[in-house]
Design a protein around this motif. Structure first.
Motif, short mmCIF file in Angstrom:
data_model
loop_
_atom_site.label_atom_id
_atom_site.label_comp_id
_atom_site.label_asym_id
_atom_site.label_seq_id
_atom_site.Cartn_x
_atom_site.Cartn_y
_atom_site.Cartn_z
N GLY A 13 8.00 -8.23 -3.71
CA GLY A 13 7.14 -8.82 -4.74
C GLY A 13 5.82 -9.32 -4.20
O GLY A 13 4.75 -9.06 -4.75
N SER A 14 5.88 -10.04 -3.11
CA SER A 14 4.65 -10.62 -2.55
C SER A 14 3.74 -9.55 -1.96
O SER A 14 2.52 -9.62 -2.13
N THR A 15 4.32 -8.57 -1.28
CA THR A 15 3.48 -7.51 -0.72
C THR A 15 2.86 -6.69 -1.84
O THR A 15 1.70 -6.29 -1.76
N HIS A 16 3.62 -6.45 -2.91
CA HIS A 16 3.04 -5.76 -4.06
C HIS A 16 1.84 -6.52 -4.58
O HIS A 16 0.79 -5.94 -4.87
N MET A 17 1.96 -7.83 -4.70
CA MET A 17 0.84 -8.64 -5.19
C MET A 17 -0.36 -8.56 -4.24
O MET A 17 -1.51 -8.56 -4.68
N MET A 18 -0.11 -8.48 -2.95
CA MET A 18 -1.21 -8.37 -1.98
C MET A 18 -2.01 -7.09 -2.21
O MET A 18 -3.23 -7.08 -2.07
N PHE A 19 -1.32 -6.01 -2.58
CA PHE A 19 -1.97 -4.71 -2.74
C PHE A 19 -2.39 -4.41 -4.17
O PHE A 19 -3.11 -3.44 -4.41
N ALA A 20 -1.96 -5.22 -5.13
CA ALA A 20 -2.15 -4.87 -6.55
C ALA A 20 -3.59 -4.90 -7.04
O ALA A 20 -3.94 -4.20 -7.98
N ASP A 21 -4.45 -5.67 -6.42
CA ASP A 21 -5.85 -5.75 -6.88
C ASP A 21 -6.62 -4.54 -6.39
O ASP A 21 -6.95 -4.42 -5.22
N ARG A 22 -6.91 -3.60 -7.31
CA ARG A 22 -7.62 -2.38 -6.94
C ARG A 22 -9.10 -2.63 -6.70
O ARG A 22 -9.79 -1.79 -6.17
N THR A 23 -9.63 -3.77 -7.10
CA THR A 23 -11.07 -4.01 -6.96
C THR A 23 -11.42 -4.76 -5.68
O THR A 23 -12.54 -4.67 -5.21
N GLY A 24 -10.48 -5.51 -5.14
CA GLY A 24 -10.75 -6.28 -3.92
C GLY A 24 -10.52 -5.45 -2.67
O GLY A 24 -10.19 -4.27 -2.73
N SER A 25 -10.68 -6.09 -1.54
CA SER A 25 -10.43 -5.38 -0.29
C SER A 25 -8.92 -5.28 -0.07
O SER A 25 -8.17 -6.20 -0.40
N ARG A 26 -8.51 -4.16 0.47
CA ARG A 26 -7.08 -3.92 0.71
C ARG A 26 -6.60 -4.74 1.90
O ARG A 26 -7.33 -4.91 2.87
N PRO A 27 -5.38 -5.21 1.84
CA PRO A 27 -4.83 -5.93 2.99
C PRO A 27 -4.74 -4.99 4.19
O PRO A 27 -4.44 -3.81 4.05
N THR A 28 -4.96 -5.52 5.35
CA THR A 28 -4.83 -4.74 6.57
C THR A 28 -3.38 -4.85 7.06
O THR A 28 -2.65 -5.75 6.63
N PRO A 29 -2.97 -3.96 7.96
CA PRO A 29 -1.64 -4.12 8.54
C PRO A 29 -1.47 -5.51 9.18
O PRO A 29 -0.37 -6.07 9.13
N ALA A 30 -2.54 -6.04 9.75
CA ALA A 30 -2.45 -7.39 10.35
C ALA A 30 -2.16 -8.44 9.28
O ALA A 30 -1.40 -9.39 9.51
#
Length: 194
Positions: A163-180
């Motif tokens: 759930g939390s990782t999905h939320m990190m990636f869900a915003d298509r307009t912001g910068s994508r989370p890095t592997p770090a």
């Protein structure tokens, strides 16, 4: 559009075209016309292989769920090897760096698609449910190796990670989370024994 041109692996070409449209333009832009234009074929090709567009989308989602099975198997085989945090980071980054986030949005936005998917996936959110189960299975395996604390609730951990990782990636307009970024989150949540 070209007509009368044979397509090799038409289903897979249409699925790949749908993924490109989803990733580039989002779920709201996904139409049968957009898919066939992206695939470079006549609109009738899609309807030759699928009963209707929701049927096509349901098959796309189910195909991507089957592909997730390979990731789940690889993750489970990694139990007891390498770093727990690194193994989870790699799986989550790969999962959400793909089309999974867009498929979740697509599934949520289309009533007809959800109805079709309920026949094959009766509970949960397709893709997220299967990925969550893969992570819970992996965490339970790591617990048997003593690499996750014995008092850790692997079901809650799995749901939290998905759930939390999905939320990190869900915003298509912001910068994508890095592997770090993903690794830092995983490390903060997973109670490893080392």
């Amino acid at each position: 559009m070209p007509t009368g041109v044979a397509m090799r692996d038409a289903r897979e070409q249409l699925f790949d075209a749908a993924e490109r449209v989803l990733l580039r333009d989002g779920p709201e832009a996904l139409t049968s016309r957009a898919v066939t234009a992206e695939a470079g074929c006549a609109k009738g090709v899609l309807h030759k292989h699928f009963t209707d567009f929701d049927g096509f989308l349901a098959e796309l989602v189910l195909d991507r769920i089957r592909r997730l099975d390979d990731q789940a198997e690889a993750l489970l085989k990694a139990a007891g090897q390498g770093s727990v945090v690194d193994n989870l980071t790699a799986m989550l980054t790969d999962l959400f760096g793909s089309v999974a986030v867009a498929i979740v949005s697509l599934t949520i936005s289309r009533d007809g698609l959800r109805a079709r998917l309920r026949e094959a996936v009766p509970t949960g959110v397709p893709i997220l449910s299967e990925a969550g189960q893969a992570i819970r299975d992996y965490l339970a395996a790591e617990q048997t190796y003593g690499r996750i604390r014995p008092d850790a609730d692997t079901d809650v951990l799995g749901l939290t990670l998905i759930g939390s990782t999905h939320m990190m990636f869900a915003d298509r307009t912001g910068s994508r989370p890095t592997p770090a970024d993903v690794r830092a989150f995983v490390a903060s949540v997973v109670p490893t024994s080392h």
